[in-house]
Write a protein that holds these residues in place. Sequence first.
Motif, PDB file in Angstrom:
ATOM      1  N   LEU A   8      -5.094  42.277 -13.823  1.00 33.34           N
ATOM      2  CA  LEU A   8      -5.549  43.584 -13.353  1.00 33.34           C
ATOM      3  C   LEU A   8      -4.795  44.702 -14.054  1.00 33.34           C
ATOM      4  O   LEU A   8      -3.697  44.517 -14.561  1.00 33.34           O
ATOM      5  N   THR A  10      -3.033  48.588 -14.121  1.00 39.79           N
ATOM      6  CA  THR A  10      -2.177  49.290 -13.168  1.00 39.79           C
ATOM      7  C   THR A  10      -2.989  50.222 -12.299  1.00 39.79           C
ATOM      8  O   THR A  10      -2.547  50.622 -11.225  1.00 39.79           O
ATOM      9  N   SER A  11      -4.195  50.577 -12.735  1.00 37.23           N
ATOM     10  CA  SER A  11      -5.000  51.432 -11.878  1.00 37.23           C
ATOM     11  C   SER A  11      -5.826  50.629 -10.905  1.00 37.23           C
ATOM     12  O   SER A  11      -6.658  51.171 -10.208  1.00 37.23           O
ATOM     13  N   GLY A  12      -5.632  49.343 -10.840  1.00 35.26           N
ATOM     14  CA  GLY A  12      -6.222  48.564  -9.767  1.00 35.26           C
ATOM     15  C   GLY A  12      -7.488  47.815 -10.110  1.00 35.26           C
ATOM     16  O   GLY A  12      -7.990  47.051  -9.302  1.00 35.26           O
ATOM     17  N   ILE A  13      -8.025  47.996 -11.285  1.00 39.71           N
ATOM     18  CA  ILE A  13      -9.280  47.325 -11.603  1.00 39.71           C
ATOM     19  C   ILE A  13      -8.964  45.918 -12.086  1.00 39.71           C
ATOM     20  O   ILE A  13      -8.082  45.717 -12.911  1.00 39.71           O
ATOM     21  N   VAL A  14      -9.733  44.955 -11.567  1.00 42.39           N
ATOM     22  CA  VAL A  14      -9.512  43.570 -11.957  1.00 42.39           C
ATOM     23  C   VAL A  14     -10.312  43.292 -13.220  1.00 42.39           C
ATOM     24  O   VAL A  14     -11.538  43.358 -13.219  1.00 42.39           O
ATOM     25  N   VAL A  32       1.215  44.349  -4.794  1.00 39.78           N
ATOM     26  CA  VAL A  32       1.295  45.640  -5.480  1.00 39.78           C
ATOM     27  C   VAL A  32       2.038  46.634  -4.609  1.00 39.78           C
ATOM     28  O   VAL A  32       2.922  47.359  -5.063  1.00 39.78           O
ATOM     29  N   PHE A  36       5.585  46.721  -6.383  1.00 43.73           N
ATOM     30  CA  PHE A  36       5.500  47.736  -7.425  1.00 43.73           C
ATOM     31  C   PHE A  36       5.656  49.143  -6.879  1.00 43.73           C
ATOM     32  O   PHE A  36       6.286  49.986  -7.497  1.00 43.73           O
ATOM     33  N   HIS A 108     -10.055  55.478 -21.328  1.00 45.46           N
ATOM     34  CA  HIS A 108     -11.168  55.354 -20.396  1.00 45.46           C
ATOM     35  C   HIS A 108     -11.806  53.983 -20.361  1.00 45.46           C
ATOM     36  O   HIS A 108     -12.981  53.879 -20.056  1.00 45.46           O
ATOM     37  N   THR A 109     -11.066  52.939 -20.689  1.00 41.50           N
ATOM     38  CA  THR A 109     -11.723  51.629 -20.590  1.00 41.50           C
ATOM     39  C   THR A 109     -11.639  51.137 -19.162  1.00 41.50           C
ATOM     40  O   THR A 109     -10.566  51.072 -18.590  1.00 41.50           O
ATOM     41  N   LEU A 110     -12.778  50.805 -18.612  1.00 43.24           N
ATOM     42  CA  LEU A 110     -12.780  50.289 -17.255  1.00 43.24           C
ATOM     43  C   LEU A 110     -13.006  48.799 -17.225  1.00 43.24           C
ATOM     44  O   LEU A 110     -12.701  48.153 -16.252  1.00 43.24           O
ATOM     45  N   LYS A 111     -13.605  48.267 -18.246  1.00 43.93           N
ATOM     46  CA  LYS A 111     -13.753  46.816 -18.237  1.00 43.93           C
ATOM     47  C   LYS A 111     -13.859  46.328 -19.669  1.00 43.93           C
ATOM     48  O   LYS A 111     -14.206  47.073 -20.582  1.00 43.93           O
TER      49      LYS A 111
END
Lengths: 688, 277
Positions: A8, A10-14, A32, A36, A108-111
């Motif tokens: 995942l 650090t901004s929480g997206i798996v 987390v 963290f 800006h990559t989210l996945k």
Amino acid sequence: MLDGFEILTTSGIVLWRRHYTPISSSLIDSLVRDVFIEEKQKPGGGENGAPSYKKDRYTLRWTSAKDVGLVFVAVYQSLLHLSWIESLLTAVKGLFIKAYGQELKAAHTLKVNTAQWDPTFDALVNRLDTGSTRRQSDTIDSEGPTELTPPSSSAGDDADEPPPVPAPLFRKPAIPIKRDDLVGDSTSTDATPIPTPDTSRPATPGHAPSHLLTAKGGPGKASRRSRKAQTFNASAPASSGDESSPGHNLKGGAKTAAKGKRRWDVDGMAIEGDDDGVLDYSAPATPGPDSTERELDVAEVNTSQMGSRTGKGQFVLKDLDDEVDAILASSSKPQQRSNATDDTTGSGLLASASSRLTSLFRNVVGGKTLTKADLQLPLQQMQTHLLSKNVAPEAANRLCQAVETDLLDQKTANYTSIESTIRDSMTKALTRMLTPTSSLDLLREVTSITSGQGAPARPYVISIVGVNGVGKSTNLSKIAFFLLQNHFRVLVVAGDTFRSGAVEQLRVHVRNLSALSQREGVGKVELFEKGYGKDAATVARDAVAFATNKGAQPPGGSGQMLYDVVLIDTAGRRHNDSRLMSSLTKFGQLANPDKVFMVGEALVGTDSVAQARNFAKEFVDTKGKLRNNGVGMDGFIISKCDTVGDMVGTLVSMVHATGIPVVFLGVGQHYGDLRGLNVGWAVDKLMK
Amino acid sequence: LSAILVTLIFSLTLPILIHTYLYKRAVAKELPTFLLIGPSGAGKTSLLTLLANGTPSPTHTSQAPQTATCQLPSTTRSSEDKYRSENDTSSRTQPSVLLLDTPGHGKLRHHAIASLTSPTSLKGLLFVVDSAVLSSAAGLTETAEYLYDVLLLLQKRHMQGKTSKGPLAIPVLLVANKQDVFTSLPAGLVKSKLEEELGKVRQTRSKGLLDSGIGMDDGGEADEESNWLGEYGAKGFKFAQMREHGVEVEVVGTSTSAEGEDEGRGRKCWGWIGANV
């Protein structure tokens, strides 16, 4: 076996997850949050590189990559001990960053498209999986005795998931690593290793009887034999532990010493001439070279197995092997990156002068990559600065470590020097430490009790604790004044039954407060006291019962509580006086306060850390758990802040020691001198 | 002669090359920013992935803020199209927006506060709440306190901005998330409960202790009115009271994991974003 693996940001997206069994998402959420964000666990507390966190019978091991902002988490049952997890984490980290690092660094990559990653991960697991061992030394209360499990039900049987490769191949236990784990395992709760050998060495027939022998303890010959067997048993694991020759040399040495080993036969007669092979049931005949051979065998079978799947799979694995070897080898060596960069600068006077000039230039202009050597001197200055502000050395050290890990290998921004970068980072770290997770609004809590729906069960109970002379009674009367101004009815309880004049002191305060409140016509305040010499816990319990006082109302009474808030004062006690501190536990259980505040004075120095810790660990409820989610107390009141000026470092020390937030500050000796904590103000004072 | 030619060509092409090099690397004009804010566990990161990718990804607690640029979907009308007819067939590209997701944990709220106070082109605020947690007292209190802080910050920003050019008013969309959960409250009830709770928070904050930063060093204007949200002295709090400070609050209910139509999940949010771009 492994229960799950997640990658995942650090901004929480798996980005990618693999669950072998269903895992609830709250497990990693709590990792987390606790580790963290709230930093409840000391960083780097695990074994070499992959720290662990336990919750709910699961163990989570993780590693993080700061530059791309990723966290890799592996989840498995706490009963098992998987020693290959660290290498798995390192290998996954290296490979994933290699494969997807560029994409992730773009903004800006989210996945990311992780379709290629699944087979890679499977191959990695198969390669590194060396089986698991059930941790017998980890005594779980609800489980029965685990020593007598038959050898066939050894580790790994609880994992019913279909692994991607044939299962039996990987149930093979890892002999060389296992002994080290059992003996040197820092995370196992039970420190004493059980001398009985593991169930995962089932091959030797001699173990079963010797196992049973050690359990019995009859008199006479049988016991002597069992004792002998025990000593042999105890020495055997030790010798098999280090498979290399020193173990055997030791035994051989003992053999050739003046006192030879004695063997006894069935009739109790000594047998001359010993035979190492017969005695040593623990290891196979030639453990040293054999074990490595066995490992090689395993690897070999692996690749041929994998290779036969598809051509593509074979190709991937070959690359994988080399890459994984490289990553594992590089991670086991100490990091020498900074030395390497230093070595690349040329020798000679001109080169060194020019490098110094460029570093000076970079210091002004910015864009400099920070190394350990760069940060060392400014961090020391920062630490001295904090120490001069009355922060405890332990807390200052921890903050500087946090800043260092944060800034290592980062680039400074434009036109900022290293000092200002460190200042910024330290301000952020201080803010994060001092900001509470949820701020206390005392008025709201009391209001919800008094004007809440239905009849409230009991009044709001607040108790004040602390060492001698910090200002407990004074701050208690300030809180009483504050509550009176808000029209509550307050009962002040003289729980200090030891010091002469304590009850009279509170009586004076209550007299003043009731005069003030009568003048303005608000609230009601009374004193509850039982004189001197009584047990403070029973006084507190009687006071709460008195304030609740439902049934004793005259008929026609509303059955309401007599008082809204009960404030209990306690005797001052030294934090290293164990007898007095243990009486706090009983006090906490009998009085059952809603809030426990500890008063610490701003003048105290390093002692604040020890004070905070000792007081916090006393407040245990009847089940043995610390109250308030495992921290013990609900807040600190830092008194006498007007006397220290800028040197408010005690705030930081006490929060660092326990994680409990500061709720009030006492700034004078009048009733109105009570303030809430403004984190920005405190950090400004500390960094001034 | 060849030297003159070479010099001429060189002196003409060099500025053009430098210009293209510099301007290619320059940041494009700032995108309108929308901030996602709310207590921990409300679904902000989930909503971000839904709006950016079309389907939500699984998420955990955020430790750091995350930005994403996305384009309005073709079915949404943006404010630029206010005066266009429905049947206008000229091709137009939908505007893109920048969504900024912040962590909701108490210790990490400074990211959100910093984004609110910094002078970026913030066009709107999406305050995401967990509709199911609002039925419990603790969840309601935490949400209301955070919302109170945010609204107070917006109010102060508006009031202080009167002297200069004045910052544009920032509309707030209250997103009542997790409507698919059985115990969730509908959007209207969420609004009324939050209004009631904000009234109580306003009351206790006004009577509470002073901050340590005030009154110790210098006099300090402990201005009661400036810390009072909405209409000063009013009995209860209503979101309409924020209108005088330029903060327009609207409430919608969404769910990021509903099994319904795929495009419809973020529809209401997109609609509001499009209207405020």
